[in-house]
Design a protein around this motif. Structure first.
Motif, mmCIF file in Angstrom:
data_model
loop_
_atom_site.group_PDB
_atom_site.id
_atom_site.type_symbol
_atom_site.label_atom_id
_atom_site.label_comp_id
_atom_site.label_asym_id
_atom_site.label_seq_id
_atom_site.Cartn_x
_atom_site.Cartn_y
_atom_site.Cartn_z
ATOM 1 N N LEU A 133 -47.087 -33.659 11.788
ATOM 2 C CA LEU A 133 -46.171 -33.831 13.005
ATOM 3 C C LEU A 133 -46.875 -33.823 14.325
ATOM 4 O O LEU A 133 -46.384 -33.684 15.382
ATOM 5 C CB LEU A 133 -44.825 -33.308 12.958
ATOM 6 N N SER A 134 -48.139 -33.388 14.431
ATOM 7 C CA SER A 134 -48.862 -32.837 15.779
ATOM 8 C C SER A 134 -49.696 -34.070 15.964
ATOM 9 O O SER A 134 -50.690 -33.665 16.993
ATOM 10 C CB SER A 134 -49.732 -31.752 15.058
ATOM 11 N N GLU A 141 -49.737 -41.571 15.780
ATOM 12 C CA GLU A 141 -48.807 -41.678 14.774
ATOM 13 C C GLU A 141 -48.642 -43.019 14.100
ATOM 14 O O GLU A 141 -48.786 -42.892 12.824
ATOM 15 C CB GLU A 141 -47.215 -41.450 15.304
ATOM 16 N N THR A 174 -42.398 -37.509 16.039
ATOM 17 C CA THR A 174 -42.338 -36.820 17.279
ATOM 18 C C THR A 174 -42.301 -37.668 18.655
ATOM 19 O O THR A 174 -41.357 -37.706 19.392
ATOM 20 C CB THR A 174 -43.584 -35.925 17.445
#
Length: 340
Positions: A133-134, A141, A174
């Motif tokens: 998720l970073s 992404e 995110t």
């Protein structure tokens, strides 16, 4: 102690040089990912994970300096968790980054990410740890998601993929990347995001990168049947002018006919196709671009190349039937390519 970028580059180049020496010493041995083929009829070796004895050849995805996703065939030691081992190769780490850099590529999954995989009845659920998720942007992404799902779908036991993150099903990541659905088709490097009509189809084309060392898949929208004829006509058109990719076929090369019978696709080119034999690789990348462009269609077993209806006397040395075989690329182009 802070290590300068120049020092890192020198280390990578030294490592690559050592590897070239090792490959040179093994030059008399055929790699496990090479299959000797007839010079004019090229068998299609699907880029699925295949058991080769002590290792398994499987495809993983990296990113190049132009931000394209690029499939690479890696030899992975036999293990019970071969799918997890394949995904682990794409996670950022000193070792993985160096392996990718030898090919002029970079890893695409955030450092520290781990995977739990469940495959049942053709459905694969991939649970990625919280580190996934970073990503720093929506673009990162998207590349990560496409690389993971495309790599999983290279396995013959997988027809569709769903994703979880830190044990939870998420609708978006995110930066808003949609991960709510089922990934059942591969469309790497979509050329345009135009609105599709009922008549639109997708075909996958393969073009050489700027350096010529790798083939890059491009997914193009067409408004005709998605079949070998359409795909070959689109391949002959070449990549978009602003793509940063090279043509697979000579610019003035035409296609006289494309037929398929008993699993053999015959592509009859005009006389200009002979120019590919004069390239530095003897036309191998052109042949491979044709091969993999045709291989996407069900039932294709071989590809036959003709020039004005005749099998050419001079044929390229088309031994490799795996996409961007790591060992071959490094042996042929030992230098490290810098990424922007």
């Amino acid at each position: 102690m802070k290590i300068k970028r120049a020092d890192i580059e020198r280390i990578l180049i030294l490592c690559a040089a050592v590897l070239v020496v090792v490959l040179a010493l093994q030059g008399g041995q055929q790699t496990t990912s090479q299959v000797l083929v007839d010079q004019t009829e090229i068998p299609v070796q699907q880029t699925l994970a295949e058991d080769k004895g002590e290792t398994i050849a499987t495809v993983v995805y990296y990113q190049d300096g132009d931000n394209y996703l690029v499939p690479v065939t890696r030899q992975i030691p036999k293990t019970d968790g071969i799918a997890k081992a394949a995904l682990n190769l794409m996670v950022k780490s000193p070792e993985n980054d160096m392996q990718a850099a030898r090919l002029g590529l970079r890893t695409v999954v955030p450092e520290g990410t781990t995977f739990e995989i469940d495959i049942h009845d053709g459905k694969a659920n991939v649970n990625m740890s919280k580190e996934a998720l970073s990503c720093a942007s929506a673009a990162e992404e998207t590349v990560m998601v496409e690389a993971v799902t495309n790599t999983m779908m290279c396995f013959s036991t997988v027809n569709e993929v769903t994703l979880e993150f830190d044990g939870q099903k998420r609708s978006k990541l995110t930066f808003g990347t949609d991960v709510s659905g089922v990934f059942a088709t591969s469309a790497p490097n979509l050329e345009s995001v135009e609105t599709f009509s009922e008549d639109a189809n997708l075909v996958e084309l393969y073009f050489p990168s700027q350096t010529g060392r790798l083939l890059v898949p491009i997914t193009r929208t067409v408004f005709s049947d998605a079949d070998p004829t359409t795909a070959m006509l689109e391949l002959a058109k070449g990549p978009r002018d602003d793509s940063g990719l090279e043509r697979a076929l000579p610019e003035n090369c035409g296609i006289k006919n494309v037929t398929m019978k008993n699993g053999v696709v015959s592509v009859d080119f005009t006389k200009e196709f002979a120019q590919t034999m004069e390239s530095s690789d003897g036309g191998q990348q052109a042949i491979r671009a044709i091969l993999f462009t045709c291989a996407q269609f069900p039932g294709v077993k071989k590809v036959e190349v003709l020039i004005d209806g005749q099998k050419p006397e001079l044929q390229p040395d088309a031994e490799a039937t795996f996409i961007n075989d790591e060992q071959e690329v490094i042996a042929q182009y030992p230098g490290v390519v810098e990424l922007d």
